[in-house]
Design a protein around this motif. Structure first.
Motif, mmCIF file in Angstrom:
data_model
loop_
_atom_site.group_PDB
_atom_site.id
_atom_site.type_symbol
_atom_site.label_atom_id
_atom_site.label_comp_id
_atom_site.label_asym_id
_atom_site.label_seq_id
_atom_site.Cartn_x
_atom_site.Cartn_y
_atom_site.Cartn_z
ATOM 1 N N ASN A 2 0.830 -1.190 0.000
ATOM 2 C CA ASN A 2 0.000 0.000 0.000
ATOM 3 C C ASN A 2 0.872 1.250 0.000
ATOM 4 O OD1 ASN A 2 -1.890 1.985 0.412
ATOM 5 N ND2 ASN A 2 -3.003 0.857 1.998
ATOM 6 N N THR A 3 0.671 2.117 -1.032
ATOM 7 C CA THR A 3 1.483 3.331 -1.128
ATOM 8 C C THR A 3 1.162 4.321 -0.017
ATOM 9 O OG1 THR A 3 -0.137 4.296 -2.653
ATOM 10 C CG2 THR A 3 1.738 3.134 -3.629
ATOM 11 N N ASN A 4 -0.026 4.165 0.633
ATOM 12 C CA ASN A 4 -0.394 5.080 1.703
ATOM 13 C C ASN A 4 0.585 5.004 2.867
ATOM 14 O OD1 ASN A 4 -2.236 6.922 3.080
ATOM 15 N ND2 ASN A 4 -2.730 5.161 4.383
ATOM 16 N N ILE A 5 1.042 3.799 3.204
ATOM 17 C CA ILE A 5 1.978 3.656 4.315
ATOM 18 C C ILE A 5 3.314 4.312 3.975
ATOM 19 C CG2 ILE A 5 2.712 1.366 3.507
ATOM 20 C CD1 ILE A 5 2.602 2.592 7.145
ATOM 21 N N THR A 7 3.682 6.918 2.052
ATOM 22 C CA THR A 7 3.445 8.360 2.164
ATOM 23 C C THR A 7 3.498 8.799 3.621
ATOM 24 O OG1 THR A 7 2.062 8.314 0.182
ATOM 25 C CG2 THR A 7 1.847 10.223 1.641
ATOM 26 N N ARG A 8 2.944 7.998 4.497
ATOM 27 C CA ARG A 8 2.903 8.354 5.921
ATOM 28 C C ARG A 8 4.297 8.382 6.539
ATOM 29 N NH1 ARG A 8 -1.057 4.503 8.973
ATOM 30 N NH2 ARG A 8 -0.719 5.989 10.671
ATOM 31 N N ARG A 10 7.152 8.819 4.930
ATOM 32 C CA ARG A 10 8.140 9.517 4.095
ATOM 33 C C ARG A 10 9.025 10.487 4.876
ATOM 34 N NH1 ARG A 10 5.528 12.177 -0.982
ATOM 35 N NH2 ARG A 10 4.508 13.361 0.708
#
Length: 379
Positions: A2-5, A7-8, A10
């Protein structure tokens, strides 16, 4: 994944890149400065091992700093203190002052890593922790490996390099102070987890932490002395000095992928075998010279095998504990890592002084072999 994790986390990844540049500039510059100052490898190893003493103190008391002031303020305080240490180094080359500053640096750096890694582990879960921690280590490896190239633009006596360390620390400080990461839950206790309790969760991971300290501190503290004695120079010197963490770029993603699917002890044993073979080739090159290009590749493989040991141990521990115990567990792992880091450079520095610089790699081979034997014996 999941790219959301990604982003979080980063801000943490960018921050660790900047911190890694600063930490390796210290490791590259100081041994060579001390060598030029006429100090022996034993004395240099002793001074550099004080970093690990500071790491042990961070494991004991670093969590209290975070509980007292919060994650972000604790990180910023440590980064500011490290900038002061960098400036102080530019004014002195005394072995005792250097040892004292290394101890302060060890406390500050490791307190920051305790903060960042416990944060990272809380933001991830068992399904992606291996990959996330692998990416974290890649960012660290990229920054760590970039430092010698900055070093090669000048020389070890140039005080501006200490100013450059301060610049990267301030970049990290700004990123974290401006981030909007969700704050992890504070641990119920400020003390580190007991060694007995950590051992009960995973004996193999606990022993791997200690051996990772032996390998990590010995490699990064004394590799510059080996390269110095071996007559390596130019771009090849930069590549070899950065090889320990740059090699992690070769191993972290596949190691994380394998660790999420197979027994982590099996993955660890494979890495240690790769380290034994590559370090044996370094020993062979000492007696039968190889092309420098081949030697650099061997150093990268050797570094990649060693640098992945501690992340594997961390993910193995975190697969077994309550996430509320993330920071106490991380503190204890840093204490164990620091204990290995104290012993490693002292023993290896003594062997290098008594015999020759190649004994650094005899020592590393012995540690790799011990890890494999322990993992095979201890189920």
């Amino acid at each position: 994944m999941n790219t959301n994790i990604l982003t979080r986390v980063r801000p943490i990844l960018i921050t660790v890149f900047a911190v890694a540049i600063s930490i390796n500039l210290f490791f590259v510059m100081l041994p060579i400065r001390l060598k030029d100052g006429g100090f022996s490898a034993t004395d240099i190893g002793m001074a550099m091992s004080m970093f690990a003493v500071g790491a042990i103190l961070a494991g004991l008391f670093g969590t209290r700093v975070v509980i007292r002031s919060g994650h972000i303020r604790a990180f910023c305080t440590m980064a500011a203190a490290l900038a002061i240490v960098a400036v102080t180094h530019s004014y002195t080359n005394d072995i005792w002052v250097t040892g004292g500053l290394r101890m302060i640096a060890g406390f500050c750096f490791v307190t920051n890593f305790i903060t960042l890694e416990s944060w990272l582990n809380v933001l991830s879960d068992k399904s992606n922790r291996g990959k996330i921690f692998g990416i974290y280590q890649i960012c660290f490896a990229a920054g760590f490996g970039a430092a010698p190239f900055l070093f090669s633009l000048s020389n070890e006596q140039d005080p501006r390099l200490f100013g450059l360390i301060g610049v990267f620390l301030c970049i990290a400080l700004i990123i974290m102070s401006m981030s909007r990461l969700p704050l992890p839950e504070m641990p119920k206790r400020s003390s580190a987890m007991s060694l007995k309790q950590l051992w009960s969760y995973s004996p193999s991971a606990t022993m791997s932490c200690f051996c990772a300290g032996l390998i990590n501190a010995t490699s990064v503290s004394l590799i510059s002395l080996y390269a110095y004695d071996h007559g390596v120079s130019g771009i090849w010197l930069s590549l070899i000095l950065g090889s320990y963490q740059m090699g992690g770029l070769l191993t972290q993603i596949p190691t994380g992928w394998l660790a999420d699917r197979y027994d982590k002890r099996l993955v660890t044993s494979g890495l240690m075998m790769m380290g034994i073979v590559s370090n044996l080739l370094i020993v062979a090159e000492y007696f039968y010279p190889m092309p420098i290009e081949m030697l650099v590749v061997i150093f990268l493989i050797s570094g990649g095998s060693g640098v992945a040991l501690f992340p594997l141990a961390v993910t193995q521990i975190f697969d077994h504990i309550d996430l509320k115990d993330a920071m106490p567990a991380t503190s204890t792992m840093q204490i164990i890592l620091g204990a290995g880091g104290v012993i490693g450079p002292i023993v290896a520095g003594f062997l290098m002084t008594q015999f020759s610089s190649i004994w650094l790699y005899y020592f590393l081979i012995a540690i790799h072999l011990f890890v494999i034997i322990f993992l095979l014996v201890r189920k």
